[in-house]
Design an enzyme around this catalytic site. Sequence first.
Site, PDB file in Angstrom:
ATOM      1  N   LEU A  15     -25.216  -0.719   4.022  1.00 21.90           N
ATOM      2  CA  LEU A  15     -26.624  -0.807   4.419  1.00 21.90           C
ATOM      3  C   LEU A  15     -27.092   0.490   5.089  1.00 21.90           C
ATOM      4  O   LEU A  15     -28.252   0.599   5.490  1.00 21.90           O
ATOM      5  CB  LEU A  15     -26.810  -1.981   5.397  1.00 21.90           C
ATOM      6  CG  LEU A  15     -26.537  -3.377   4.815  1.00 21.90           C
ATOM      7  CD1 LEU A  15     -26.516  -4.426   5.915  1.00 21.90           C
ATOM      8  CD2 LEU A  15     -27.589  -3.734   3.768  1.00 21.90           C
ATOM      9  N   SER A  16     -26.203   1.465   5.212  1.00 22.78           N
ATOM     10  CA  SER A  16     -26.547   2.691   5.945  1.00 22.78           C
ATOM     11  C   SER A  16     -27.767   3.413   5.382  1.00 22.78           C
ATOM     12  O   SER A  16     -28.617   3.867   6.165  1.00 22.78           O
ATOM     13  CB  SER A  16     -25.346   3.646   5.992  1.00 22.78           C
ATOM     14  OG  SER A  16     -24.334   3.071   6.778  1.00 22.78           O
ATOM     15  N   LYS A  65     -11.938   6.976   7.874  1.00 21.31           N
ATOM     16  CA  LYS A  65     -12.288   7.422   9.231  1.00 21.31           C
ATOM     17  C   LYS A  65     -11.184   8.272   9.883  1.00 21.31           C
ATOM     18  O   LYS A  65     -11.479   9.209  10.620  1.00 21.31           O
ATOM     19  CB  LYS A  65     -12.606   6.217  10.122  1.00 21.31           C
ATOM     20  CG  LYS A  65     -13.917   5.515   9.741  1.00 21.31           C
ATOM     21  CD  LYS A  65     -14.212   4.387  10.710  1.00 21.31           C
ATOM     22  CE  LYS A  65     -15.413   3.578  10.274  1.00 21.31           C
ATOM     23  NZ  LYS A  65     -15.704   2.467  11.189  1.00 21.31           N
ATOM     24  N   ASP A 101     -18.935   3.844  16.938  1.00 23.72           N
ATOM     25  CA  ASP A 101     -18.736   2.386  16.850  1.00 23.72           C
ATOM     26  C   ASP A 101     -18.721   1.712  18.227  1.00 23.72           C
ATOM     27  O   ASP A 101     -19.363   0.684  18.432  1.00 23.72           O
ATOM     28  CB  ASP A 101     -17.420   2.060  16.126  1.00 23.72           C
ATOM     29  CG  ASP A 101     -17.544   2.207  14.617  1.00 23.72           C
ATOM     30  OD1 ASP A 101     -18.679   2.194  14.104  1.00 23.72           O
ATOM     31  OD2 ASP A 101     -16.499   2.346  13.956  1.00 23.72           O
ATOM     32  N   GLY A 126      -7.273  -8.352  16.387  1.00 26.56           N
ATOM     33  CA  GLY A 126      -7.155  -7.188  15.508  1.00 26.56           C
ATOM     34  C   GLY A 126      -6.853  -5.929  16.302  1.00 26.56           C
ATOM     35  O   GLY A 126      -7.237  -5.810  17.480  1.00 26.56           O
ATOM     36  N   GLY A 128      -6.879  -2.695  14.442  1.00 27.60           N
ATOM     37  CA  GLY A 128      -7.123  -1.626  13.468  1.00 27.60           C
ATOM     38  C   GLY A 128      -8.124  -0.621  14.004  1.00 27.60           C
ATOM     39  O   GLY A 128      -8.325  -0.503  15.225  1.00 27.60           O
ATOM     40  N   ARG A 151      -1.587  -9.492  14.105  1.00 28.10           N
ATOM     41  CA  ARG A 151      -0.423  -9.988  13.345  1.00 28.10           C
ATOM     42  C   ARG A 151       0.742  -9.034  13.547  1.00 28.10           C
ATOM     43  O   ARG A 151       1.856  -9.459  13.842  1.00 28.10           O
ATOM     44  CB  ARG A 151      -0.780 -10.056  11.853  1.00 28.10           C
ATOM     45  CG  ARG A 151      -1.804 -11.094  11.512  1.00 28.10           C
ATOM     46  CD  ARG A 151      -2.068 -11.147  10.039  1.00 28.10           C
ATOM     47  NE  ARG A 151      -2.438  -9.833   9.479  1.00 28.10           N
ATOM     48  CZ  ARG A 151      -2.931  -9.637   8.267  1.00 28.10           C
ATOM     49  NH1 ARG A 151      -3.132 -10.674   7.468  1.00 28.10           N
ATOM     50  NH2 ARG A 151      -3.242  -8.428   7.833  1.00 28.10           N
ATOM     51  N   LYS A 155       1.105  -2.626  16.666  1.00 32.16           N
ATOM     52  CA  LYS A 155      -0.199  -1.934  16.746  1.00 32.16           C
ATOM     53  C   LYS A 155      -0.936  -2.336  18.021  1.00 32.16           C
ATOM     54  O   LYS A 155      -1.558  -1.501  18.684  1.00 32.16           O
ATOM     55  CB  LYS A 155      -1.063  -2.301  15.541  1.00 32.16           C
ATOM     56  CG  LYS A 155      -0.640  -1.660  14.256  1.00 32.16           C
ATOM     57  CD  LYS A 155      -1.768  -1.868  13.235  1.00 32.16           C
ATOM     58  CE  LYS A 155      -1.268  -1.832  11.819  1.00 32.16           C
ATOM     59  NZ  LYS A 155      -2.254  -2.373  10.875  1.00 32.16           N
TER      60      LYS A 155
HETATM   61  P1  NDP Z   1      -8.686  -2.036   9.627  1.00 28.03           P
HETATM   62  O1  NDP Z   1      -8.277  -2.173   8.209  1.00 28.03           O
HETATM   63  O2  NDP Z   1      -8.475  -0.756  10.339  1.00 28.03           O
HETATM   64  O3  NDP Z   1      -7.954  -3.185  10.509  1.00 28.03           O
HETATM   65  C1  NDP Z   1      -7.914  -4.497  10.058  1.00 28.03           C
HETATM   66  C2  NDP Z   1      -7.390  -5.397  11.163  1.00 28.03           C
HETATM   67  O4  NDP Z   1      -7.577  -6.748  10.735  1.00 28.03           O
HETATM   68  C3  NDP Z   1      -5.909  -5.235  11.451  1.00 28.03           C
HETATM   69  O5  NDP Z   1      -5.688  -5.427  12.826  1.00 28.03           O
HETATM   70  C4  NDP Z   1      -5.271  -6.382  10.642  1.00 28.03           C
HETATM   71  O6  NDP Z   1      -4.070  -6.860  11.189  1.00 28.03           O
HETATM   72  C5  NDP Z   1      -6.323  -7.443  10.820  1.00 28.03           C
HETATM   73  N1  NDP Z   1      -6.334  -8.458   9.749  1.00 28.03           N
HETATM   74  C6  NDP Z   1      -6.643  -8.280   8.444  1.00 28.03           C
HETATM   75  N2  NDP Z   1      -6.615  -9.467   7.797  1.00 28.03           N
HETATM   76  C7  NDP Z   1      -6.278 -10.404   8.717  1.00 28.03           C
HETATM   77  C8  NDP Z   1      -6.084 -11.809   8.659  1.00 28.03           C
HETATM   78  N3  NDP Z   1      -6.238 -12.490   7.510  1.00 28.03           N
HETATM   79  N4  NDP Z   1      -5.753 -12.472   9.810  1.00 28.03           N
HETATM   80  C9  NDP Z   1      -5.612 -11.783  10.968  1.00 28.03           C
HETATM   81  N5  NDP Z   1      -5.772 -10.447  11.073  1.00 28.03           N
HETATM   82  C10 NDP Z   1      -6.098  -9.770   9.963  1.00 28.03           C
HETATM   83  O7  NDP Z   1     -10.243  -2.454   9.637  1.00 28.03           O
HETATM   84  P2  NDP Z   1     -11.338  -2.034  10.735  1.00 28.03           P
HETATM   85  O8  NDP Z   1     -10.709  -2.160  12.065  1.00 28.03           O
HETATM   86  O9  NDP Z   1     -11.990  -0.761  10.371  1.00 28.03           O
HETATM   87  O10 NDP Z   1     -12.470  -3.175  10.523  1.00 28.03           O
HETATM   88  C11 NDP Z   1     -12.263  -4.472  11.060  1.00 28.03           C
HETATM   89  C12 NDP Z   1     -13.555  -5.271  10.940  1.00 28.03           C
HETATM   90  O11 NDP Z   1     -14.596  -4.693  11.710  1.00 28.03           O
HETATM   91  C13 NDP Z   1     -14.094  -5.371   9.510  1.00 28.03           C
HETATM   92  O12 NDP Z   1     -14.571  -6.675   9.307  1.00 28.03           O
HETATM   93  C14 NDP Z   1     -15.248  -4.384   9.505  1.00 28.03           C
HETATM   94  O13 NDP Z   1     -16.237  -4.735   8.561  1.00 28.03           O
HETATM   95  C15 NDP Z   1     -15.763  -4.547  10.916  1.00 28.03           C
HETATM   96  N6  NDP Z   1     -16.517  -3.375  11.396  1.00 28.03           N
HETATM   97  C16 NDP Z   1     -17.829  -3.558  11.720  1.00 28.03           C
HETATM   98  C17 NDP Z   1     -18.580  -2.515  12.177  1.00 28.03           C
HETATM   99  C18 NDP Z   1     -20.023  -2.754  12.496  1.00 28.03           C
HETATM  100  O14 NDP Z   1     -20.749  -1.774  12.707  1.00 28.03           O
HETATM  101  N7  NDP Z   1     -20.452  -3.984  12.606  1.00 28.03           N
HETATM  102  C19 NDP Z   1     -18.031  -1.151  12.338  1.00 28.03           C
HETATM  103  C20 NDP Z   1     -16.605  -1.080  12.017  1.00 28.03           C
HETATM  104  C21 NDP Z   1     -15.892  -2.159  11.544  1.00 28.03           C
HETATM  105  P3  NDP Z   1      -2.605  -6.199  10.837  1.00 28.03           P
HETATM  106  O15 NDP Z   1      -2.598  -4.875  11.545  1.00 28.03           O
HETATM  107  O16 NDP Z   1      -1.639  -7.155  11.406  1.00 28.03           O
HETATM  108  O17 NDP Z   1      -2.585  -6.069   9.343  1.00 28.03           O
END
Ligand code: NDP
Length: 269
Positions: A15-16, A65, A101, A126, A128, A151, A155
């Site tokens: 949507l940017s 990123k 962010d 999470g 990530g 999970r 991390k």
């Molecule tokens: P990453 O890929 O860097 O990290 C994903 C994270 O989600 C990890 O901690 C992973 O755990 C965890 N994960 C994935 N699937 C599952 C599951 N089924 N159950 C539990 N944990 C799970 O993604 P981002 O951190 O960049 O993004 C995370 C969310 O934030 C996304 O939904 C993204 O759209 C949203 N976001 C929104 C923004 C906004 O402006 N609103 C800006 C940035 C992100 P593990 O390490 O154990 O695999």
Amino acid sequence: MQYYAVLGNPIAHSLSPTIHQAFAKSVGITLSYEKIEVPIGKFAETIQKFRDAGGNGANVTLPFKQEAFNLCNKVSPAAQIAKAVNTIGWEGESLWGENTDGEGLLNDLVRNKNIQLAQKRVLILGAGGAAQGILAPLLAEQPESIMIVNRDITKAERLAEQDSRIIAFDYASMPTQHEPIDIVINATSASLQNTVPSLQPHWVEHTIAIDLAYLKQGDTIFMQWAKEQGAKEVFDGMGMLVEQAAISFRKWHGMLPDTKHVIDLLRSR
Ligand code: NDP
């Protein structure tokens, strides 16, 4: 005319362009803002091509990123802590990087939703890029504690090394008895897979629950689940998306645009 773009893969959903065009219109700037799908492994090359073609700046989204961070010659303190960059600009040959962010989430929580974090117990799901990006601004608000559940516990433990108020768990090791949690932030990408992290329901009961993910219409699966478990207020990440874009806009154009009309615009589409 100034040229901007958002780079990611996939990128069709972004949507940017809509957000930045709406900001530009509101402050009387004319700009072009496109989506560029970057082949994996071609981020540096794509940025260079965009610069050579006269691009003025770019947003960066998944999964580039960290690569953007590594490419920048100069990064802000927020980007340095997050080790991730979502906003890039250049001065001559030198590339600068910012991560908006965390400040975007904070602006949405505090200014738009009037949620205060001081002395609150916060649970982040999470560990990530998004969790990493929001952590330092959240800590600056002086919460009582932050629990991070992931999970892959290693991390979460790495993030917990930053500050003694952070405690790391995986879902299996979370205690069954605990002090009440005030705010739960879903920073996993589970909603994008239409699943909910395997969190015990009592962790979200009576909390303010925020999913950083968002849908164009309606509640994400996590928001639906949190409501069913008795969360007292539930929000999505649309406000954060617009707020982080506003800070990118300020970096490039030197003025902070009004965000409310853009949030309303996106919700009404
Ligand atoms: P990453 O890929 O860097 O990290 C994903 C994270 O989600 C990890 O901690 C992973 O755990 C965890 N994960 C994935 N699937 C599952 C599951 N089924 N159950 C539990 N944990 C799970 O993604 P981002 O951190 O960049 O993004 C995370 C969310 O934030 C996304 O939904 C993204 O759209 C949203 N976001 C929104 C923004 C906004 O402006 N609103 C800006 C940035 C992100 P593990 O390490 O154990 O695999």
